[in-house]
Design an enzyme around this catalytic site. Structure first.
Site, mmCIF file in Angstrom:
data_model
loop_
_atom_site.group_PDB
_atom_site.id
_atom_site.type_symbol
_atom_site.label_atom_id
_atom_site.label_comp_id
_atom_site.label_asym_id
_atom_site.label_seq_id
_atom_site.Cartn_x
_atom_site.Cartn_y
_atom_site.Cartn_z
ATOM 1 C CE LYS A 57 -3.073 -2.356 3.219
ATOM 2 N NZ LYS A 57 -3.400 -2.378 4.667
ATOM 3 N N GLY A 58 2.142 1.071 0.345
ATOM 4 C CA GLY A 58 3.023 2.220 0.609
ATOM 5 C C GLY A 58 3.151 3.205 -0.538
ATOM 6 C CD GLU B 249 7.851 -0.661 -2.931
ATOM 7 O OE1 GLU B 249 6.774 -0.100 -2.658
ATOM 8 O OE2 GLU B 249 8.139 -1.807 -2.535
ATOM 9 C CG ASP B 250 6.878 2.270 0.050
ATOM 10 O OD1 ASP B 250 7.589 1.395 -0.491
ATOM 11 O OD2 ASP B 250 6.313 2.079 1.146
ATOM 12 C CG ASP C 103 14.967 -0.680 4.224
ATOM 13 O OD1 ASP C 103 15.857 0.116 4.494
ATOM 14 O OD2 ASP C 103 14.479 -1.468 5.068
ATOM 15 C CE LYS D 57 14.826 3.914 5.540
ATOM 16 N NZ LYS D 57 14.349 2.979 6.579
ATOM 17 C CG PHE E 256 10.864 3.245 10.323
ATOM 18 C CD1 PHE E 256 11.085 2.116 9.549
ATOM 19 C CD2 PHE E 256 9.557 3.637 10.568
ATOM 20 C CE1 PHE E 256 10.019 1.381 9.043
ATOM 21 C CE2 PHE E 256 8.483 2.904 10.066
ATOM 22 C CZ PHE E 256 8.721 1.772 9.299
ATOM 23 C CG ASP F 151 2.887 0.950 7.202
ATOM 24 O OD1 ASP F 151 3.706 0.798 6.277
ATOM 25 O OD2 ASP F 151 2.579 0.038 8.004
ATOM 26 N NE ARG G 1 -0.602 1.851 4.918
ATOM 27 C CZ ARG G 1 0.429 1.077 4.603
ATOM 28 N NH1 ARG G 1 1.413 1.552 3.871
ATOM 29 N NH2 ARG G 1 0.500 -0.165 5.035
HETATM 30 P P1 XMP Z 1 13.067 -3.927 1.355
HETATM 31 O O1 XMP Z 1 13.925 -4.143 2.550
HETATM 32 O O2 XMP Z 1 12.502 -5.198 0.807
HETATM 33 O O3 XMP Z 1 11.872 -3.117 1.992
HETATM 34 O O4 XMP Z 1 13.746 -3.048 0.323
HETATM 35 C C1 XMP Z 1 10.935 -2.491 1.289
HETATM 36 C C2 XMP Z 1 9.726 -2.293 2.166
HETATM 37 O O5 XMP Z 1 10.080 -2.103 3.549
HETATM 38 C C3 XMP Z 1 9.272 -1.098 4.106
HETATM 39 N N1 XMP Z 1 10.125 -0.023 4.635
HETATM 40 C C4 XMP Z 1 9.697 1.074 5.258
HETATM 41 N N2 XMP Z 1 8.453 1.458 5.553
HETATM 42 N N3 XMP Z 1 9.325 3.409 6.552
HETATM 43 C C5 XMP Z 1 8.259 2.642 6.200
HETATM 44 O O6 XMP Z 1 7.143 3.037 6.461
HETATM 45 C C6 XMP Z 1 10.611 3.084 6.284
HETATM 46 O O7 XMP Z 1 11.526 3.820 6.616
HETATM 47 C C7 XMP Z 1 10.806 1.829 5.596
HETATM 48 N N4 XMP Z 1 11.904 1.184 5.169
HETATM 49 C C8 XMP Z 1 11.449 0.047 4.593
HETATM 50 C C9 XMP Z 1 8.358 -0.610 2.989
HETATM 51 O O8 XMP Z 1 7.098 -1.229 3.135
HETATM 52 C C10 XMP Z 1 9.008 -1.075 1.723
HETATM 53 O O9 XMP Z 1 8.088 -1.357 0.692
HETATM 54 MG MG MG Z 2 5.150 -0.996 5.153
#
Ligand code: XMP
Ligand code: MG
Length: 178
Positions: free
Chosen positions: A42-43, A98-99, A102, A130, A151, A158, A164
């Site tokens: 949903k991000g 994508e949001d 990470d 990140k 974070f 979220d 959100r």
């Molecule tokens: P990966 O580690 O697979 O993660 O690249 C991607 C998902 O992890 C969540 N994510 C966050 N969500 N604040 C958030 O609200 C953050 O700082 C954060 N860092 C990672 C997010 O759902 C993303 O799609």
């Molecule tokens: Mg999330």
């Protein structure tokens, strides 16, 4: 500002401006071509809906939802599709929206999965990146902002499904999740 937010990292105005720039860039890159914009629920929902309004040309919208198991602030490495796209993407230009990238685990899996459906092309638009936390290499074609290892919440992101709806990207106070 909400009391759980330590600081506003990216303001509403900065988001608006950068998203418009990315939309313009995508429109130029796909001039004369059809594009399927894929929202990763949903991000990405706020980024996706704002970005789509800046893309000219023939665009269709589709939605996918994945989960990575684990606690809510650290992703675990196992990815599962909870809701798949409604339509096949074979022969189509796909832009995954994508949001945040990470560790890269989710996107690595998702991009590989979509490529295996014989799309004509698959690119990634990520609002936030990140790089300090990267475990798996992911190429971000359209990047909004590079951020430090905080974070963050808001503009679709979220913590435990909350925050959100905030119109900015803010840093969550550590005491909220520690
Ligand atoms: P990966 O580690 O697979 O993660 O690249 C991607 C998902 O992890 C969540 N994510 C966050 N969500 N604040 C958030 O609200 C953050 O700082 C954060 N860092 C990672 C997010 O759902 C993303 O799609
Ligand atoms: Mg999330």
């Amino acid at each position: 500002m909400l009391d759980v937010v330590k600081e506003v990292l990216i303001s509403e105005e900065e988001l608006k401006q950068r998203v418009a720039e990315l939309g313009k860039q995508i429109s130029e890159d796909y001039r004369g071509e059809d594009v399927v914009l894929v929202c990763v629920l949903k991000g990405a929902v706020m980024f996706f809906s704002d970005l789509a309004r800046h893309i000219t040309g023939n665009v269709t919208l589709d939605f996918i939802s994945c989960s990575s198991y684990g606690s809510s602030t650290v992703s675990s490495g196992v990815v599962r599709i909870l809701k798949d796209l409604d339509r096949p993407v074979e022969g189509k230009n796909v832009v995954v929206v994508e949001d945040i990238v990470d560790t890269g685990t989710t996107l690595h899996y998702l991009l590989k999965n979509l490529k295996s459906r014989n799309a004509k092309s698959v690119r990634l638009a990520a609002l936030l990146n990140k790089p300090d936390r990267r475990k798996v290499d992911v190429h971000v074609d359209y990047q909004g902002f590079v951020i430090p290892d905080y974070f963050v919440v808001g503009y679709g992101l979220d913590y435990d499904e909350k925050y959100r709806q905030l119109p900015y990207v803010g840093v969550l106070k550590e005491e909220v999740y520690q």
